[in-house]
Scaffold this motif. Structure first.
Motif, short mmCIF file in Angstrom:
data_model
loop_
_atom_site.label_atom_id
_atom_site.label_comp_id
_atom_site.label_asym_id
_atom_site.label_seq_id
_atom_site.Cartn_x
_atom_site.Cartn_y
_atom_site.Cartn_z
N PRO A 186 49.28 85.64 -17.09
CA PRO A 186 50.12 84.85 -16.19
C PRO A 186 49.74 85.01 -14.72
O PRO A 186 50.29 84.33 -13.86
CB PRO A 186 51.52 85.39 -16.44
CG PRO A 186 51.29 86.82 -16.82
CD PRO A 186 49.99 86.83 -17.59
N LEU A 187 48.80 85.91 -14.40
CA LEU A 187 48.40 86.17 -13.02
C LEU A 187 47.07 85.48 -12.75
O LEU A 187 46.14 85.56 -13.55
CB LEU A 187 48.25 87.67 -12.76
CG LEU A 187 49.39 88.58 -13.21
CD1 LEU A 187 49.11 90.02 -12.80
CD2 LEU A 187 50.72 88.10 -12.69
N LEU A 188 46.97 84.81 -11.59
CA LEU A 188 45.75 84.08 -11.27
C LEU A 188 45.42 84.25 -9.79
O LEU A 188 46.27 84.04 -8.92
CB LEU A 188 45.90 82.60 -11.62
CG LEU A 188 44.61 81.77 -11.68
CD1 LEU A 188 44.80 80.56 -12.60
CD2 LEU A 188 44.19 81.27 -10.30
N LEU A 189 44.17 84.60 -9.51
CA LEU A 189 43.63 84.71 -8.16
C LEU A 189 42.59 83.62 -7.99
O LEU A 189 41.66 83.50 -8.80
CB LEU A 189 42.97 86.07 -7.96
CG LEU A 189 43.81 87.31 -8.25
CD1 LEU A 189 42.92 88.56 -8.27
CD2 LEU A 189 44.92 87.46 -7.21
N ALA A 190 42.70 82.81 -6.95
CA ALA A 190 41.75 81.72 -6.72
C ALA A 190 41.26 81.76 -5.28
O ALA A 190 42.07 81.68 -4.35
CB ALA A 190 42.40 80.37 -7.03
N ASP A 191 39.95 81.88 -5.09
CA ASP A 191 39.36 82.01 -3.77
C ASP A 191 38.72 80.69 -3.36
O ASP A 191 37.67 80.30 -3.89
CB ASP A 191 38.31 83.13 -3.80
CG ASP A 191 37.81 83.50 -2.41
OD1 ASP A 191 38.34 82.96 -1.41
OD2 ASP A 191 36.89 84.33 -2.32
#
Length: 251
Positions: A153-158
């Motif tokens: 459920p955790l998302l990091l987007a750069d």
């Protein structure tokens, strides 16, 4: 505690401090946008959450646990990471690239999640096309599908919308917004302040590795912050499509 939590983060790269006492968090059901000028520390902060940049001080937590105490597999199980780099090393078909986002499921389960994710980003027709035959925008959608295929459920987007046309930018942010609305925690770095204000629950403004403002978008991006951090004389105008930034370079 919020699933993505960072406190007093300090980090350096090549002898230069890139995080300087940064505090950031993203709660369940929340999309948080990181904004700031080039070199502000946005990518460094996201990489620290992913365990790819070691902290010199402070702490970063994924679902309550110190990132430093987690193995690479545990980190990969807890958080999906969409890097700014869109290079794909092998000429794999899109369906296999997207399935890499769920490496700990069975092959059949991973492919099923990949098909759903490709459809979500409007790239279902690319399923059998190799990466070498895709445009830059098509690769961006496939890599987003890879992140969305993750069960985490955790998302990091750069910088997921850098270089994309306006329609593609909105599609990416709509999918990230949907991820948060489904109960996920999303942290995304952006350069476009108007899109950050339109899609984020909260905005965190970085400058020189420090958090200089944080809160609801129009509060964090106040006229004072716009001027001191971004060098803009600007104000927000409410429109039917959301807030629009009217700004010019400060004299």
């Amino acid at each position: 505690m919020a699933p993505l939590t960072m406190r007093d983060a300090e980090a350096s790269l090549g002898g230069r401090k890139v995080l300087d006492g940064a505090d950031v968090q993203a709660g369940r059901g929340e999309l948080v946008a990181l904004v700031g000028p080039n070199g502000a520390g946005k990518s460094s902060l996201i990489r620290a959450f992913a365990g790819l940049l070691a902290l010199d001080g402070g702490i970063a937590r994924l679902s309550g646990d110190d990132v430093r105490a987690l193995s690479p597999r545990q980190r990969a199980e807890r958080v999906a990471y969409l890097p700014q780099e869109r290079r794909i090393a092998w000429n794999l078909p899109a369906i296999e690239i997207a399935a890499l986002g769920a490496p700990f499921l069975t092959g059949e389960q991973a492919l099923a999640r990949a098909r759903v994710a490709l459809d979500e980003v409007g790239a279902g027709h690319l399923a059998d096309r190799g990466a070498a035959e895709m445009s830059g925008g098509e690769r961006a959608r496939v890599l987003l599908a890879r992140a969305l295929a993750s069960p985490s459920p955790l998302l990091l987007a750069d910088e997921p919308i850098a270089g994309l046309d306006p329609d593609a930018q909105r599609l990416v942010l709509e999918r990230l917004r949907a991820k948060a609305d489904a109960g996920g925690s999303v942290l995304v770095s952006l350069h476009d302040l108007t899109l950050a204000a339109a899609f984020a629950d909260r905005v965190v403004v970085l400058d020189g590795g420090r958090v200089v403002a944080a809160g609801p978008p129009l509060e964090a991006l106040s006229p004072e912050v716009l001027k001191t951090t971004f060098g803009l004389d600007g104000r927000w105008v409410e429109t039917v499509d959301g807030p629009l930034l009217a700004a010019r370079r400060a004299q």
